[in-house]
Design an enzyme around this catalytic site. Structure first.
Site, PDB file in Angstrom:
ATOM      1  N   ALA A   1      58.656  -4.223 -38.643  1.00  0.00           N
ATOM      2  CA  ALA A   1      59.637  -3.375 -37.942  1.00  0.00           C
ATOM      3  C   ALA A   1      60.945  -4.142 -37.725  1.00  0.00           C
ATOM      4  CB  ALA A   1      59.062  -2.903 -36.600  1.00  0.00           C
ATOM      5  N   TYR A   2      60.822  -5.414 -37.386  1.00  0.00           N
ATOM      6  CA  TYR A   2      62.034  -6.244 -37.196  1.00  0.00           C
ATOM      7  C   TYR A   2      62.751  -6.417 -38.533  1.00  0.00           C
ATOM      8  CZ  TYR A   2      64.846 -10.190 -35.366  1.00  0.00           C
ATOM      9  OH  TYR A   2      65.876 -11.036 -34.981  1.00  0.00           O
TER      10      TYR A   2
END
Ligand SMILES: NC(=O)c1ccc[n+]([C@@H]2O[C@H](COP(=O)([O-])OP(=O)(O)OC[C@H]3O[C@@H](n4cnc5c(N)ncnc54)[C@H](O)[C@@H]3O)[C@@H](O)[C@H]2O)c1
Length: 262
Positions: A165-166
């Protein structure tokens, strides 16, 4: 006063705070923005506190002002821009450093809420910062000096495991900056991204915790410098990106990562 007027998000600590100090030391005037959520944030680690933000601005008297705003809140950010315009009559540059990290699991085991949080803070937060600061620069007395700098990450060019997600959010920050630079053609205002490697901040402590590492020093091996980066080193790059001389970085990503090669 001859310095420039700059808005910095994520100013309560870490890279954002170091950038405020670098700009103030160079004679710039700064609106230092942070949400100061402390341990009330949605992430699994404490964010900066109001006391930390106050400590960042304290040495600089009237040249640096603290402003409490969440980068997800467009109105709060607009109020920060208005503060700069009311006090100093202009805005010359903005640094979007505020972000959070989450992860520690493979993508398919990661709750989608984690992606939503990182999208909201790390991507929409940068978007909002550009949306309120760029018009002020365009309307200001020196559009050709207008600079927008977003803090991306080595995660914007690499795929770091258990941080899908990052990675997605930081890749999006670079896309946003490139699109913004294309939109700014002919205006004089420019936009760039700076991608730090592993930098000694609370976020790096949080990253070590996500990987269940006892300490952060192990991240140094990923960088050809073979040491962690000091926030002041990234701040120096960001301060230059805020200068009139930084127009050539328009649409570019500056890899301030000591030679990151995971
Ligand atoms: N430290 C590293 O190794 C590293 C590496 C690559 C990129 N980065 C990036 O550098 C930037 C700064 O990170 P850092 O390492 O200084 O982290 P940090 O956690 O020390 O500082 C982040 C700051 O952002 C603030 N913040 C968080 N959410 C916010 C919100 N919704 N609204 C306003 N402020 C908010 C926090 O209170 C904090 O002061 C981030 O964009 C991060 O992704 C850091």
């Amino acid at each position: 006063m001859t310095g420039r007027v700059v808005l910095v998000t994520g100013a309560g600590r870490g890279i954002g705070a170091a950038t405020v100090r670098a700009l103030a030391a160079a004679g710039d005037r700064v609106v230092a923005v942070d949400a100061c959520q402390g341990d009330r944030g949605e992430v699994g680690y404490a964010l900066a506190t109001r006391a930390e933000l106050d400590e960042v601005v304290a040495p600089y008297g009237d040249s640096v002002v603290a402003h409490l705003a969440d980068v997800r809140d467009l109105a709060g950010l607009q109020a920060a821009v208005d503060l700069a315009l009311d006090r100093w009559g202009r805005l010359d540059a903005a640094v979007a450093a505020a972000a959070v990290i989450a992860g520690g699991r493979p993508l398919w085991e990661t709750p989608v809420e984690e992606l939503a949080l990182l999208w909201d803070v790390d991507v929409r937060g940068v978007w909002n910062t550009a949306a309120v600061t760029v018009p002020a620069m365009l309307a200001g007395p020196d559009p050709h000096g207008g600079r927008f700098a977003a803090v991306a990450s080595s995660a914007s060019t690499h795929g770091l495991h258990r941080l899908a997600a990052y990675n997605a959010a930081k890749h999006a920050v670079v896309g946003l900056v490139k699109g913004l630079a294309a939109d700014l053609v002919g205006t004089g205002v420019t936009a760039c991204a700076v991608s730090p490697g592993s930098t000694r901040t609370s976020m790096l402590d949080a990253t070590a915790a996500l990987y269940e590492l006892p300490e952060v020093e192990g991240f140094a091996v990923n960088q050809l410098l073979r040491r962690l980066i000091d926030p002041d080193e990234i701040a120096a790059v960001l301060a230059f990106c805020c200068s009139r001389d930084a127009a050539v970085f328009n649409g570019s990503v500056l890899h301030a990562d000591g030679g990151f090669s995971p």
